[in-house]
Design a protein around this motif. Structure first.
Motif, PDB file in Angstrom:
ATOM      1  N   HIS A  21       0.849  -1.188   0.000  1.00 47.74           N
ATOM      2  CA  HIS A  21       0.000   0.000   0.000  1.00 47.74           C
ATOM      3  C   HIS A  21       0.891   1.247   0.000  1.00 47.74           C
ATOM      4  CE1 HIS A  21      -3.761  -2.072   0.360  1.00 47.74           C
ATOM      5  NE2 HIS A  21      -3.449  -2.647   1.504  1.00 47.74           N
ATOM      6  N   PRO A  22       0.297   2.438  -0.136  1.00 48.03           N
ATOM      7  CA  PRO A  22       1.111   3.666  -0.140  1.00 48.03           C
ATOM      8  C   PRO A  22       1.973   3.850   1.107  1.00 48.03           C
ATOM      9  CG  PRO A  22      -1.055   4.152  -1.022  1.00 48.03           C
ATOM     10  CD  PRO A  22      -1.107   2.731  -0.532  1.00 48.03           C
ATOM     11  N   ASP A  23       1.630   3.193   2.221  1.00 50.91           N
ATOM     12  CA  ASP A  23       2.461   3.298   3.413  1.00 50.91           C
ATOM     13  C   ASP A  23       3.665   2.365   3.375  1.00 50.91           C
ATOM     14  OD1 ASP A  23       1.307   0.825   3.826  1.00 50.91           O
ATOM     15  OD2 ASP A  23       0.296   1.347   5.691  1.00 50.91           O
ATOM     16  N   GLY A  24       3.810   1.613   2.280  1.00 51.92           N
ATOM     17  CA  GLY A  24       4.962   0.727   2.123  1.00 51.92           C
ATOM     18  C   GLY A  24       4.794  -0.642   2.737  1.00 51.92           C
ATOM     19  N   LYS A  25       3.650  -0.898   3.376  1.00 49.51           N
ATOM     20  CA  LYS A  25       3.407  -2.195   4.010  1.00 49.51           C
ATOM     21  C   LYS A  25       2.620  -3.103   3.068  1.00 49.51           C
ATOM     22  CE  LYS A  25       3.315  -0.205   8.660  1.00 49.51           C
ATOM     23  NZ  LYS A  25       2.487   0.000   9.886  1.00 49.51           N
ATOM     24  N   ILE A  26       2.938  -4.385   3.108  1.00 45.71           N
ATOM     25  CA  ILE A  26       2.282  -5.338   2.216  1.00 45.71           C
ATOM     26  C   ILE A  26       0.777  -5.341   2.460  1.00 45.71           C
ATOM     27  CG2 ILE A  26       2.414  -7.371   3.725  1.00 45.71           C
ATOM     28  CD1 ILE A  26       3.255  -8.984   1.223  1.00 45.71           C
ATOM     29  N   SER A  27       0.010  -5.507   1.405  1.00 41.74           N
ATOM     30  CA  SER A  27      -1.440  -5.607   1.541  1.00 41.74           C
ATOM     31  C   SER A  27      -1.812  -7.014   1.991  1.00 41.74           C
ATOM     32  CB  SER A  27      -2.121  -5.297   0.205  1.00 41.74           C
ATOM     33  OG  SER A  27      -1.808  -6.295  -0.755  1.00 41.74           O
ATOM     34  N   GLU A  65      -8.101 -18.252   7.436  1.00 41.05           N
ATOM     35  CA  GLU A  65      -7.911 -17.233   8.464  1.00 41.05           C
ATOM     36  C   GLU A  65      -6.450 -16.808   8.442  1.00 41.05           C
ATOM     37  OE1 GLU A  65      -9.308 -18.032  12.407  1.00 41.05           O
ATOM     38  OE2 GLU A  65     -11.225 -18.844  11.714  1.00 41.05           O
ATOM     39  N   VAL A  66      -6.222 -15.503   8.492  1.00 39.30           N
ATOM     40  CA  VAL A  66      -4.878 -14.945   8.536  1.00 39.30           C
ATOM     41  C   VAL A  66      -4.812 -13.948   9.688  1.00 39.30           C
ATOM     42  CG1 VAL A  66      -3.089 -13.666   7.308  1.00 39.30           C
ATOM     43  CG2 VAL A  66      -4.618 -15.191   6.035  1.00 39.30           C
ATOM     44  N   LYS A  67      -3.785 -14.110  10.532  1.00 40.69           N
ATOM     45  CA  LYS A  67      -3.570 -13.216  11.666  1.00 40.69           C
ATOM     46  C   LYS A  67      -2.188 -12.593  11.529  1.00 40.69           C
ATOM     47  CE  LYS A  67      -6.390 -16.221  14.626  1.00 40.69           C
ATOM     48  NZ  LYS A  67      -6.426 -17.046  15.864  1.00 40.69           N
ATOM     49  N   VAL A  68      -2.135 -11.269  11.465  1.00 42.13           N
ATOM     50  CA  VAL A  68      -0.885 -10.551  11.228  1.00 42.13           C
ATOM     51  C   VAL A  68      -0.390  -9.920  12.525  1.00 42.13           C
ATOM     52  CG1 VAL A  68       0.248  -8.722   9.926  1.00 42.13           C
ATOM     53  CG2 VAL A  68      -1.541 -10.086   8.825  1.00 42.13           C
ATOM     54  N   ASN A  69       0.848 -10.223  12.882  1.00 39.75           N
ATOM     55  CA  ASN A  69       1.497  -9.533  14.005  1.00 39.75           C
ATOM     56  C   ASN A  69       2.149  -8.234  13.552  1.00 39.75           C
ATOM     57  OD1 ASN A  69       0.789 -11.630  15.686  1.00 39.75           O
ATOM     58  ND2 ASN A  69       2.805 -12.583  15.668  1.00 39.75           N
ATOM     59  N   LYS A  70       2.762  -8.291  12.361  1.00 43.47           N
ATOM     60  CA  LYS A  70       3.445  -7.129  11.811  1.00 43.47           C
ATOM     61  C   LYS A  70       3.498  -7.272  10.295  1.00 43.47           C
ATOM     62  CE  LYS A  70       7.891  -4.670  11.858  1.00 43.47           C
ATOM     63  NZ  LYS A  70       9.302  -4.707  12.348  1.00 43.47           N
ATOM     64  N   PHE A  71       3.111  -6.215   9.578  1.00 48.54           N
ATOM     65  CA  PHE A  71       3.135  -6.261   8.119  1.00 48.54           C
ATOM     66  C   PHE A  71       4.562  -6.033   7.613  1.00 48.54           C
ATOM     67  CE2 PHE A  71      -1.365  -5.191   8.748  1.00 48.54           C
ATOM     68  CZ  PHE A  71      -1.970  -6.023   7.814  1.00 48.54           C
ATOM     69  N   PRO A  72       5.099  -6.959   6.815  1.00 47.90           N
ATOM     70  CA  PRO A  72       6.408  -6.698   6.197  1.00 47.90           C
ATOM     71  C   PRO A  72       6.305  -5.550   5.195  1.00 47.90           C
ATOM     72  CG  PRO A  72       5.430  -8.702   5.296  1.00 47.90           C
ATOM     73  CD  PRO A  72       4.555  -8.269   6.437  1.00 47.90           C
ATOM     74  N   THR A  73       7.437  -4.934   4.901  1.00 46.70           N
ATOM     75  CA  THR A  73       7.462  -3.739   4.064  1.00 46.70           C
ATOM     76  C   THR A  73       8.204  -3.982   2.752  1.00 46.70           C
ATOM     77  OG1 THR A  73       9.447  -2.970   5.224  1.00 46.70           O
ATOM     78  CG2 THR A  73       7.316  -2.208   6.060  1.00 46.70           C
ATOM     79  N   TRP A  74       8.072  -3.021   1.847  1.00 44.84           N
ATOM     80  CA  TRP A  74       8.694  -3.087   0.526  1.00 44.84           C
ATOM     81  C   TRP A  74      10.194  -3.370   0.654  1.00 44.84           C
ATOM     82  CZ3 TRP A  74       9.904   1.865  -2.723  1.00 44.84           C
ATOM     83  CH2 TRP A  74      10.505   1.495  -3.931  1.00 44.84           C
ATOM     84  N   GLY A  75      10.640  -4.378  -0.083  1.00 41.81           N
ATOM     85  CA  GLY A  75      12.046  -4.748  -0.096  1.00 41.81           C
ATOM     86  C   GLY A  75      12.465  -5.708   1.001  1.00 41.81           C
ATOM     87  N   GLU A  76      11.580  -5.987   1.939  1.00 43.99           N
ATOM     88  CA  GLU A  76      11.919  -6.871   3.049  1.00 43.99           C
ATOM     89  C   GLU A  76      11.908  -8.331   2.592  1.00 43.99           C
ATOM     90  OE1 GLU A  76      10.468  -7.806   7.650  1.00 43.99           O
ATOM     91  OE2 GLU A  76       9.589  -6.147   6.508  1.00 43.99           O
ATOM     92  N   SER A  77      12.888  -9.079   3.018  1.00 40.79           N
ATOM     93  CA  SER A  77      12.939 -10.513   2.741  1.00 40.79           C
ATOM     94  C   SER A  77      12.164 -11.247   3.824  1.00 40.79           C
ATOM     95  CB  SER A  77      14.386 -11.007   2.712  1.00 40.79           C
ATOM     96  OG  SER A  77      15.090 -10.426   1.628  1.00 40.79           O
ATOM     97  N   ASP A 100      10.241 -13.009   9.545  1.00 36.31           N
ATOM     98  CA  ASP A 100      11.219 -12.099   8.965  1.00 36.31           C
ATOM     99  C   ASP A 100      12.591 -12.774   8.997  1.00 36.31           C
ATOM    100  OD1 ASP A 100      12.274 -11.835  11.551  1.00 36.31           O
ATOM    101  OD2 ASP A 100      11.452  -9.831  11.859  1.00 36.31           O
ATOM    102  N   ARG A 101      13.626 -12.038   8.566  1.00 35.71           N
ATOM    103  CA  ARG A 101      14.966 -12.621   8.491  1.00 35.71           C
ATOM    104  C   ARG A 101      15.594 -12.873   9.855  1.00 35.71           C
ATOM    105  NH1 ARG A 101      16.628 -15.676   4.389  1.00 35.71           N
ATOM    106  NH2 ARG A 101      16.269 -14.698   2.359  1.00 35.71           N
ATOM    107  N   ASN A 102      14.977 -12.318  10.903  1.00 33.15           N
ATOM    108  CA  ASN A 102      15.453 -12.559  12.261  1.00 33.15           C
ATOM    109  C   ASN A 102      14.638 -13.635  12.966  1.00 33.15           C
ATOM    110  OD1 ASN A 102      17.487 -10.494  12.163  1.00 33.15           O
ATOM    111  ND2 ASN A 102      15.852  -8.968  12.403  1.00 33.15           N
TER     112      ASN A 102
END
Length: 237
Positions: A21-27, A65-77, A100-102
């Motif tokens: 989205h425009p905020d850089g977070k995955i939809s 069902e999908v539960k999101v703790n944190k939306f990954p952002t553009w360019g994030e692996s 995430d990568r961590n």
């Protein structure tokens, strides 16, 4: 690395500019696209994916069902994991993890599927086709996507015409297209969902006009989609 939680398959992705989205977070829609992609990759790797088309069999997603703790952002692996979680009667279950990568949990999903004969549309028992190492009929998950019931105050309504870009390989609306419709309807009301549950009730085809209705009840939002007064999907956020 060791695949966590006794899952069976792993694949890495990088979040693209076209997925955010425009905020850089995955939809949510793009996240669901990735879950669908790793499901197919796992199925193809074990010969219960696209090759089933040769024997006139097809997977149909029934609930997700999908539960999101944190939306990954553009360019994030990000690293996705998936695997079968057993079967219950006619339903086969598949779980997803997104790290995430961590190795921090970003999202978790659970889905239930039906195996159909693509010509007769008759449902087949998963254990008659799949090895028990993938969908053991003696094992069923504690977390199963539930049945959604809509209700409350009607706060928004919209009509969607099914177009070519909404369709999948079978000329039916792709399951993630429904999520895109829901996400857009919610954003119009200033709502950014972090979780979604969706029931796929009936198929839609190109040219169908789908009436979406958004309801609010006790800080919960539900969405129904109908074609000619027939419910085709239900969602809750």
């Amino acid at each position: 690395m060791v695949i966590p939680e006794n899952l069976q398959f792993q694949y890495d992705f990088e979040v693209g500019s076209f997925q955010v989205h425009p905020d850089g977070k995955i939809s949510l829609t793009s996240l669901a696209d990735l879950l669908q992609e790793i499901a197919w990759r796992h199925a193809d790797s074990a010969d219960f994916g696209r090759n089933l088309m040769d024997t006139h069999q097809m997977w149909v997603l029934s609930r997700l069902e999908v539960k999101v703790n944190k939306f990954p952002t553009w360019g994030e692996s990000i690293r996705l994991f998936t695997g079968g979680r057993g079967a219950d009667k006619l339903f086969a279950f598949r779980e997803f993890l997104v790290w995430d990568r961590n190795d921090q949990l970003l999202a978790r999903g659970m889905s239930s599927w039906l195996l159909l004969n693509s010509e007769t549309k008759r449902i087949q028992r998963p254990e008659q086709v799949l090895p028990p190492t993938l969908f053991d009929p003696k094992m069923k998950p504690a977390w199963q996507p539930g049945k959604i019931v809509t209700g409350g105050e009607l706060i928004a309504e919209e009509e969607i015409k099914v177009r070519l870009s909404d369709l999948d390989l079978y000329n039916h609306v792709n399951n993630t297209s429904y999520i895109r419709w829901v996400e857009n309807l919610l954003f119009d009301q200033g709502i950014r969902p972090e979780n979604i549950a969706i029931n796929y009730v009936a198929e839609c085809i190109q040219g169908d006009k789908v009436v979406l209705k958004l309801f609010e009840k006790e800080s919960k939002f539900t969405i129904e989609g109908k074609v000619n007064e027939k419910i085709v999907f239900l969602a809750e956020v």
